[in-house]
Scaffold this motif. Structure first.
Motif, PDB file in Angstrom:
ATOM      1  N   PRO A   9      16.734  -4.248  13.889  1.00 35.21           N
ATOM      2  CA  PRO A   9      16.980  -3.593  15.178  1.00 35.21           C
ATOM      3  C   PRO A   9      16.200  -4.280  16.301  1.00 35.21           C
ATOM      4  O   PRO A   9      15.096  -4.790  16.071  1.00 35.21           O
ATOM      5  N   PRO A  10      16.741  -4.285  17.505  1.00 37.75           N
ATOM      6  CA  PRO A  10      16.044  -4.934  18.608  1.00 37.75           C
ATOM      7  C   PRO A  10      14.759  -4.206  19.001  1.00 37.75           C
ATOM      8  O   PRO A  10      13.861  -4.803  19.597  1.00 37.75           O
ATOM      9  N   ARG A  11      14.669  -2.928  18.637  1.00 38.59           N
ATOM     10  CA  ARG A  11      13.535  -2.094  19.060  1.00 38.59           C
ATOM     11  C   ARG A  11      13.228  -1.094  17.956  1.00 38.59           C
ATOM     12  O   ARG A  11      14.147  -0.501  17.387  1.00 38.59           O
ATOM     13  N   VAL A  12      11.948  -0.910  17.648  1.00 39.04           N
ATOM     14  CA  VAL A  12      11.513   0.139  16.724  1.00 39.04           C
ATOM     15  C   VAL A  12      10.550   1.047  17.483  1.00 39.04           C
ATOM     16  O   VAL A  12       9.834   0.594  18.377  1.00 39.04           O
ATOM     17  N   GLU A  13      10.568   2.341  17.137  1.00 40.02           N
ATOM     18  CA  GLU A  13       9.791   3.312  17.911  1.00 40.02           C
ATOM     19  C   GLU A  13       8.876   4.141  17.023  1.00 40.02           C
ATOM     20  O   GLU A  13       9.177   4.389  15.856  1.00 40.02           O
ATOM     21  N   ARG A  27       0.829  -1.210   0.000  1.00 44.89           N
ATOM     22  CA  ARG A  27       0.000   0.000   0.000  1.00 44.89           C
ATOM     23  C   ARG A  27       0.859   1.254   0.000  1.00 44.89           C
ATOM     24  O   ARG A  27       0.590   2.201  -0.736  1.00 44.89           O
ATOM     25  N   LEU A  28       1.890   1.300   0.812  1.00 40.27           N
ATOM     26  CA  LEU A  28       2.726   2.500   0.879  1.00 40.27           C
ATOM     27  C   LEU A  28       3.492   2.720  -0.418  1.00 40.27           C
ATOM     28  O   LEU A  28       3.793   3.860  -0.776  1.00 40.27           O
ATOM     29  N   ASP A  29       3.801   1.662  -1.131  1.00 42.53           N
ATOM     30  CA  ASP A  29       4.459   1.780  -2.438  1.00 42.53           C
ATOM     31  C   ASP A  29       3.635   2.599  -3.435  1.00 42.53           C
ATOM     32  O   ASP A  29       4.185   3.243  -4.316  1.00 42.53           O
ATOM     33  N   ASP A  30       2.317   2.570  -3.278  1.00 41.06           N
ATOM     34  CA  ASP A  30       1.436   3.333  -4.171  1.00 41.06           C
ATOM     35  C   ASP A  30       1.415   4.824  -3.852  1.00 41.06           C
ATOM     36  O   ASP A  30       0.920   5.619  -4.659  1.00 41.06           O
ATOM     37  N   GLY A  31       1.913   5.227  -2.682  1.00 44.32           N
ATOM     38  CA  GLY A  31       1.992   6.634  -2.309  1.00 44.32           C
ATOM     39  C   GLY A  31       0.672   7.196  -1.812  1.00 44.32           C
ATOM     40  O   GLY A  31      -0.349   6.511  -1.728  1.00 44.32           O
ATOM     41  N   GLY A  32       0.707   8.498  -1.470  1.00 46.08           N
ATOM     42  CA  GLY A  32      -0.488   9.215  -1.070  1.00 46.08           C
ATOM     43  C   GLY A  32      -0.889   9.096   0.382  1.00 46.08           C
ATOM     44  O   GLY A  32      -1.932   9.595   0.787  1.00 46.08           O
ATOM     45  N   ILE A  33      -0.074   8.446   1.205  1.00 46.22           N
ATOM     46  CA  ILE A  33      -0.394   8.286   2.629  1.00 46.22           C
ATOM     47  C   ILE A  33       0.534   9.186   3.437  1.00 46.22           C
ATOM     48  O   ILE A  33       1.754   9.105   3.317  1.00 46.22           O
ATOM     49  N   ASP A  34      -0.066  10.059   4.275  1.00 46.88           N
ATOM     50  CA  ASP A  34       0.762  10.954   5.090  1.00 46.88           C
ATOM     51  C   ASP A  34       0.822  10.554   6.558  1.00 46.88           C
ATOM     52  O   ASP A  34       1.608  11.105   7.329  1.00 46.88           O
ATOM     53  N   GLU A  56       8.862   3.180   9.137  1.00 47.22           N
ATOM     54  CA  GLU A  56      10.189   3.815   9.180  1.00 47.22           C
ATOM     55  C   GLU A  56      10.855   3.791   7.813  1.00 47.22           C
ATOM     56  O   GLU A  56      11.462   4.775   7.398  1.00 47.22           O
ATOM     57  N   ARG A  57      10.784   2.664   7.122  1.00 49.90           N
ATOM     58  CA  ARG A  57      11.416   2.543   5.795  1.00 49.90           C
ATOM     59  C   ARG A  57      10.843   3.554   4.822  1.00 49.90           C
ATOM     60  O   ARG A  57      11.537   4.064   3.955  1.00 49.90           O
ATOM     61  N   PHE A  58       9.540   3.847   4.932  1.00 49.44           N
ATOM     62  CA  PHE A  58       8.877   4.779   4.021  1.00 49.44           C
ATOM     63  C   PHE A  58       8.872   6.215   4.546  1.00 49.44           C
ATOM     64  O   PHE A  58       8.430   7.118   3.844  1.00 49.44           O
ATOM     65  N   GLY A  59       9.321   6.426   5.771  1.00 51.44           N
ATOM     66  CA  GLY A  59       9.321   7.764   6.348  1.00 51.44           C
ATOM     67  C   GLY A  59       7.929   8.312   6.618  1.00 51.44           C
ATOM     68  O   GLY A  59       7.703   9.514   6.586  1.00 51.44           O
ATOM     69  N   VAL A  60       6.972   7.423   6.898  1.00 51.35           N
ATOM     70  CA  VAL A  60       5.593   7.837   7.166  1.00 51.35           C
ATOM     71  C   VAL A  60       5.343   7.738   8.671  1.00 51.35           C
ATOM     72  O   VAL A  60       5.576   6.679   9.272  1.00 51.35           O
TER      73      VAL A  60
END
Length: 184
Positions: free
Chosen positions: A91-95, A41-48, A139-143
């Motif tokens: 990573p052991p932890r994502v935030e 879904r994020l690959d298609d864009g348009g999500i903020d 995180e990978r998509f910066g959203v």
């Protein structure tokens, strides 16, 4: 556009089909399905912004209600040195950047006291099957991502029965929280 995400359609039962400003995504349970569906879904864009809603088991009897997740760990991985909760390459932890709760994610439904004790020792108060994946993908998509979890069960002693009877009430609690936060 905001993306309202849940692992299971039943977690969205109390939500309106057309929630103003939101698109819906049901990913399916578990880390792999969550990663795949959210990435597509994020690959298609348009999500903020991503807003995840769903149920979670509590590994602390005093933790009830709806919680905003601050961080996720994985309780079902072990690194090459045998350290539980440490992955070989993740990573052991994502935030999330908000909230206060720490959730432990794993690919099985937790329903026994020994698993609860292990998860509690990792520093989590909640347990589920998808949150680590959702945060990692965001995180990978910066959203930006907000994760809201309603406690559905105690993660032990026949918790699956508790979850099945609690999911509808949890959906109502989550809908009310989303309405309050987002004015919808």
């Amino acid at each position: 556009m905001k993306l309202l995400v849940a692992a299971l359609a039943s977690e969205l039962d109390a939500f309106e089909d057309d929630l103003a400003g939101f698109e819906r995504l049901v990913t399916g349970p578990g880390k792999l399905q969550a990663t795949y569906a959210l990435t597509r879904r994020l690959d298609d864009g348009g999500i903020d912004e991503i807003v995840v809603v769903g149920t979670a088991g509590s590994v602390d009897a005093s933790v009830t209600g709806v919680h905003e997740v601050a961080a996720a760990i994985q309780h079902d991985v072990t690194d090459i040195d045998g350290v539980v909760g440490q992955h070989v390459s993740l990573p052991p932890r994502v935030e999330t950047g908000g909230g206060t709760a720490t959730i432990a994610t794993g690919d099985h439904f937790v329903d026994d006291a020994d698993a609860v004790a292990s998860i509690r020792a990792l520093g989590a108060t909640l347990v589920d099957m998808e949150t680590y994946a959702y945060i990692w993908v965001a995180e990978r998509f910066g959203v930006p991502i907000t994760v809201l979890k309603a406690v559905s069960d105690s993660a032990q002693d026949d918790a699956i029965t508790d979850w099945r009877s609690a999911v509808a009430a949890c959906s109502v609690e989550l809908r009310d929280d989303v309405r309050r936060r987002y004015g919808v």
